[in-house]
Enzyme design. Structure first.
Site, PDB file in Angstrom:
ATOM      1  N   ASP A 206       0.613  -1.017   0.072  1.00  0.00           N
ATOM      2  CA  ASP A 206       0.123   0.018   0.320  1.00  0.00           C
ATOM      3  C   ASP A 206       1.121   1.135   0.017  1.00  0.00           C
ATOM      4  OD1 ASP A 206      -2.911   1.021   0.748  1.00  0.00           O
ATOM      5  OD2 ASP A 206      -1.347   2.511   1.277  1.00  0.00           O
ATOM      6  N   ASN A 214      -2.585  13.379  -3.155  1.00  0.00           N
ATOM      7  CA  ASN A 214      -4.090  13.613  -4.186  1.00  0.00           C
ATOM      8  C   ASN A 214      -4.628  15.218  -3.645  1.00  0.00           C
ATOM      9  OD1 ASN A 214      -4.485  11.554  -5.899  1.00  0.00           O
ATOM     10  ND2 ASN A 214      -5.821  10.197  -4.438  1.00  0.00           N
ATOM     11  N   HIS A 219      -4.884  15.454  -7.594  1.00  0.00           N
ATOM     12  CA  HIS A 219      -5.014  13.845  -8.138  1.00  0.00           C
ATOM     13  C   HIS A 219      -5.222  13.541  -9.143  1.00  0.00           C
ATOM     14  CE1 HIS A 219      -8.522  12.926  -5.525  1.00  0.00           C
ATOM     15  NE2 HIS A 219      -9.140  13.754  -5.321  1.00  0.00           N
ATOM     16  N   ASP A 223      -2.700  10.553 -10.037  1.00  0.00           N
ATOM     17  CA  ASP A 223      -2.135   8.981 -10.463  1.00  0.00           C
ATOM     18  C   ASP A 223      -0.835   8.895 -11.200  1.00  0.00           C
ATOM     19  OD1 ASP A 223      -5.382   9.110 -10.781  1.00  0.00           O
ATOM     20  OD2 ASP A 223      -5.747   9.832 -12.376  1.00  0.00           O
ATOM     21  N   GLU A 249      -5.268   2.537  -3.903  1.00  0.00           N
ATOM     22  CA  GLU A 249      -3.173   2.580  -4.201  1.00  0.00           C
ATOM     23  C   GLU A 249      -2.984   1.782  -3.333  1.00  0.00           C
ATOM     24  OE1 GLU A 249      -5.211   4.512   0.111  1.00  0.00           O
ATOM     25  OE2 GLU A 249      -5.812   4.254  -1.708  1.00  0.00           O
TER      26      GLU A 249
END
Length: 331
Positions: A206, A214, A219, A223, A249
């Site tokens: 993770d 973010n 965002h 990405d 994630e």
């Protein structure tokens, strides 16, 4: 001359005339049949050729010449192998051997020809043997058809289907397997493990503090970080390992033929690689780390895949308490 002899001579003469007329009709029919066959040979859209048993051209029609780009005069000095693509030279050999042995009468194959201008053509070719009364081959009749456009369309359709299948199995953002495809692949690995009696390991990871990325950078930045994170993991694994995006994630990695200790070492190398990663996004350097959970599957175990994933998830949950670390599941 007696009357009876005269009658006999008249009968014989009439019979001769009758047979002569019949012969002339038969001859005329044969000539017409030859003319029709000759016309069909010359004007068919298929390339046609008559080829000797030693594979030399005896006669070719204009369509054959047009397909391969050579004149009919040039072809009569050539053999088919002169313009067949080198790697396809022996493609028909097993079939021609069967024809000479009398086991088959004809065969059709798809192979590449080289046009006189150098272009590669895909040709569907049919060879049929014509034999004499003794059963020996007098000649072959060859028919060829240019399938280049059709073959290209078929290849493009197949590629489109393959691409669609890849897209259906691939996470759009990170180019790793999506969750469904990963589980399908994992089931295959489980079956292989049971056959080979070799285990495999799993790593669940993770991205730490991903929400902060973010929130701080947006965002799109998040990405991009996920893309770089996935690439970083991919640089560590072997060719036959596989990675999937498990959700959000989280990423999941399967390591075939790998025990828990070796998998933990792999996870540690991944952790170090991620820790050293600096994601350059719009002149900002974004630093991230990851929390790794490791679990292994014993080939003699009766555990399910769900139980294995749950163990890796539990180990990852422990790692997340400390961040930027590796935990292995211990029973």
């Amino acid at each position: 001359m007696s009357f009876e002899l005269m009658i006999l001579l008249i009968f014989i003469l009439g019979l001769g005339i009758l047979y002569s007329q019949k012969y002339q009709r038969i001859l005329a029919d044969r000539v017409e049949q030859v003319r029709i066959m000759e016309s069909a040979f010359e004007h068919t859209a298929l390339g046609m050729a008559i080829i000797s048993p030693d594979f030399r051209f005896i006669k070719v029609n204009q369509a054959y010449a047009d397909i391969v780009g050579y004149t009919r005069t040039e072809l009569l000095r050539m053999v088919p192998k002169d313009f067949i693509y080198p790697e396809d030279h022996e493609k028909d050999t097993p079939y021609t051997q069967e024809v000479f042995a009398g086991n088959i009468h004809s065969f059709t194959s798809l192979k590449r020809y080289i046009h006189k201008n150098g272009n590669i053509l895909w040709i569907r070719a049919t060879f049929s043997a014509v034999r004499n009364k003794s059963g020996n081959i007098k000649y072959f009749i060859a028919q060829i058809q240019d399938m280049t456009i059709a073959k290209k369309a078929e290849d493009e359709l197949r590629k489109s289907r393959d691409d669609a299948e890849v897209l259906a199995r691939t996470d759009y953002l990170t180019n790793t397997l999506n969750r469904r495809a990963f589980i399908e692949r994992l089931k295959e690995e489980l079956e292989r493990t049971r056959r080979t009696q070799k285990g495999f390991a799993m790593i669940l990871v993770d991205v730490d503090y991903f929400k902060k990325v973010n929130d701080q950078y947006g965002h799109l930045a998040g990405d991009y970080v996920l893309q770089q994170f996935a690439e970083c993991l991919g640089n560590i694994v072997r060719a036959y390992d596989f990675i999937g995006r498990y959700g959000g994630e989280e990423f999941i990695i399967c390591l075939p033929d790998t025990g828990i200790e070796q998998a933990t070492m792999v996870a540690e190398r991944m952790r170090e690689s991620v820790e050293a990663l600096e994601v350059d996004y719009l002149d900002s350097l974004i630093k991230v780390t990851g929390s790794f959970g490791v679990a292994a599957y014993d080939s003699h175990s009766s555990d399910t895949l769900d139980e294995l994933i749950e163990r890796a998830d539990s180990a990852m949950y422990m790692a997340k308490h400390h961040k930027n670390t590796v935990y292995q599941w211990v029973s």
